[in-house]
Scaffold this motif. Structure first.
Motif, mmCIF file in Angstrom:
data_model
loop_
_atom_site.group_PDB
_atom_site.id
_atom_site.type_symbol
_atom_site.label_atom_id
_atom_site.label_comp_id
_atom_site.label_asym_id
_atom_site.label_seq_id
_atom_site.Cartn_x
_atom_site.Cartn_y
_atom_site.Cartn_z
ATOM 1 N N ALA A 39 0.811 -1.226 0.000
ATOM 2 C CA ALA A 39 0.000 0.000 0.000
ATOM 3 C C ALA A 39 0.839 1.268 0.000
ATOM 4 O O ALA A 39 0.444 2.278 -0.593
ATOM 5 N N THR A 40 2.014 1.231 0.665
ATOM 6 C CA THR A 40 2.786 2.463 0.876
ATOM 7 C C THR A 40 4.130 2.496 0.161
ATOM 8 O O THR A 40 4.732 3.563 0.041
ATOM 9 N N GLU A 88 -6.169 -11.518 2.377
ATOM 10 C CA GLU A 88 -6.309 -11.802 0.942
ATOM 11 C C GLU A 88 -7.274 -10.800 0.307
ATOM 12 O O GLU A 88 -7.005 -10.253 -0.773
ATOM 13 N N ASP A 89 -8.393 -10.545 0.989
ATOM 14 C CA ASP A 89 -9.365 -9.565 0.491
ATOM 15 C C ASP A 89 -8.777 -8.160 0.513
ATOM 16 O O ASP A 89 -9.002 -7.360 -0.401
ATOM 17 N N ALA A 90 -8.011 -7.855 1.559
ATOM 18 C CA ALA A 90 -7.430 -6.520 1.686
ATOM 19 C C ALA A 90 -6.455 -6.238 0.551
ATOM 20 O O ALA A 90 -6.424 -5.126 0.002
ATOM 21 N N PHE A 91 -5.651 -7.212 0.183
ATOM 22 C CA PHE A 91 -4.752 -7.033 -0.951
ATOM 23 C C PHE A 91 -5.549 -6.761 -2.231
ATOM 24 O O PHE A 91 -5.184 -5.894 -3.038
ATOM 25 N N THR A 92 -6.629 -7.500 -2.411
ATOM 26 C CA THR A 92 -7.445 -7.328 -3.615
ATOM 27 C C THR A 92 -8.067 -5.939 -3.672
ATOM 28 O O THR A 92 -8.150 -5.321 -4.745
ATOM 29 N N GLU A 93 -8.476 -5.429 -2.520
ATOM 30 C CA GLU A 93 -9.187 -4.151 -2.478
ATOM 31 C C GLU A 93 -8.261 -2.937 -2.407
ATOM 32 O O GLU A 93 -8.703 -1.803 -2.618
ATOM 33 N N LEU A 103 -7.583 -18.966 9.965
ATOM 34 C CA LEU A 103 -8.134 -18.847 8.609
ATOM 35 C C LEU A 103 -8.840 -17.521 8.366
ATOM 36 O O LEU A 103 -8.616 -16.896 7.316
ATOM 37 N N PRO A 104 -9.691 -17.034 9.259
ATOM 38 C CA PRO A 104 -10.330 -15.734 8.996
ATOM 39 C C PRO A 104 -9.317 -14.604 8.805
ATOM 40 O O PRO A 104 -9.533 -13.716 7.974
ATOM 41 N N LEU A 105 -8.214 -14.636 9.550
ATOM 42 C CA LEU A 105 -7.210 -13.592 9.384
ATOM 43 C C LEU A 105 -6.577 -13.664 7.999
ATOM 44 O O LEU A 105 -6.405 -12.641 7.324
#
Length: 234
Positions: A159-160, A195-200, A188-190
């Motif tokens: 991100a930075t 994974e979602d955060a990287f995508t978004e 697993l939830p973490l």
């Protein structure tokens, strides 16, 4: 372990992250330059030297660069350490620190950090439901801490464009490790969250690394350690 021509070396791993505790190993990582003339012979020199007690890994310059270009999280730490953690710094080592962003690209950082985090997760999965020995629980907590750390540091770099080595709240990572040691399903939830955060997240990193800058540095290293006038450069 005595290896000539060390360009840069420092303390990495848990000590650098702020996760070390009494009795933790101190890990050292560095980069060295093989004498240039040896690279042209029938039997090239070793690309890595590894010792234990103390733990110290040294990679030859070109191997270090290849690993860093692939986004290897462990190797990349070396050029983002706080100043006080460096034990060897040379002008060529400082030049390497100066081009550290040249090794970065969005896809490789994402794939490398999530890939290494995935390896940690698979180790956790293999340990079942948490009904195991105290020693195994300790190792499980360690893998869980590093799973969270890899995700956290990797997303920050993505991100930075900067890799924060020291963790702002080490206790948060220790607490997560203990929760996972008690119930591996917590991990697993973490992993899915990151994974979602990287995508978004829109990355500031380029699509490709700056290989020209890296090539130029390597050529300066080779020129420096090539014999001139019958004597080897120091």
């Amino acid at each position: 372990m005595t290896v000539p021509n060390v360009l840069l070396s420092g303390i990495v791993g848990s000590t650098a992250y702020g996760l070390a505790h009494a009795g933790s190993d101190i890990d050292r990582l560095g980069v060295f330059a093989a004498p240039t003339e040896l690279l042209h012979g029938l039997h090239p020199p070793k690309e890595s030297h590894v010792s234990s007690a103390p733990d110290h890994t040294l990679h030859e310059a070109v191997k270090w660069c290849r690993l860093a270009l692939g986004g290897n999280p462990t190797v990349m730490e070396l050029v983002w350490l706080p100043a006080e953690l460096y034990e060897v710094r040379t002008p060529l080592g400082d030049e390497l620190i100066g081009i550290r962003t040249s090794f970065l690209s969005a896809a490789r950082v994402r794939d490398a950090y999530l890939g290494y985090a995935g390896q940690q997760f698979r180790r956790l999965e293999a340990r079942g439901d948490g009904s195991f020995s105290a020693d195994t629980r300790k190792r499980t907590a360690k893998h869980a801490r590093h799973l969270k750390r890899l995700c956290h540091q990797g997303l920050g770099l993505y991100a930075t464009g900067r890799l924060a080595i020291r963790l702002e709240d080490p206790e948060e990572f220790h607490d997560f490790g203990e929760r996972v040691a008690a119930d591996p399903a917590v991990a697993l939830p973490l992993l899915r969250f990151y994974e979602d955060a990287f995508t978004e997240t829109r990355s500031v990193l380029p699509d490709r690394p700056d290989e020209a800058a890296i090539e130029a540095w390597l050529r300066r290293v080779r020129a420096h350690f090539y014999p001139t006038g019958g004597e080897r450069a120091s």
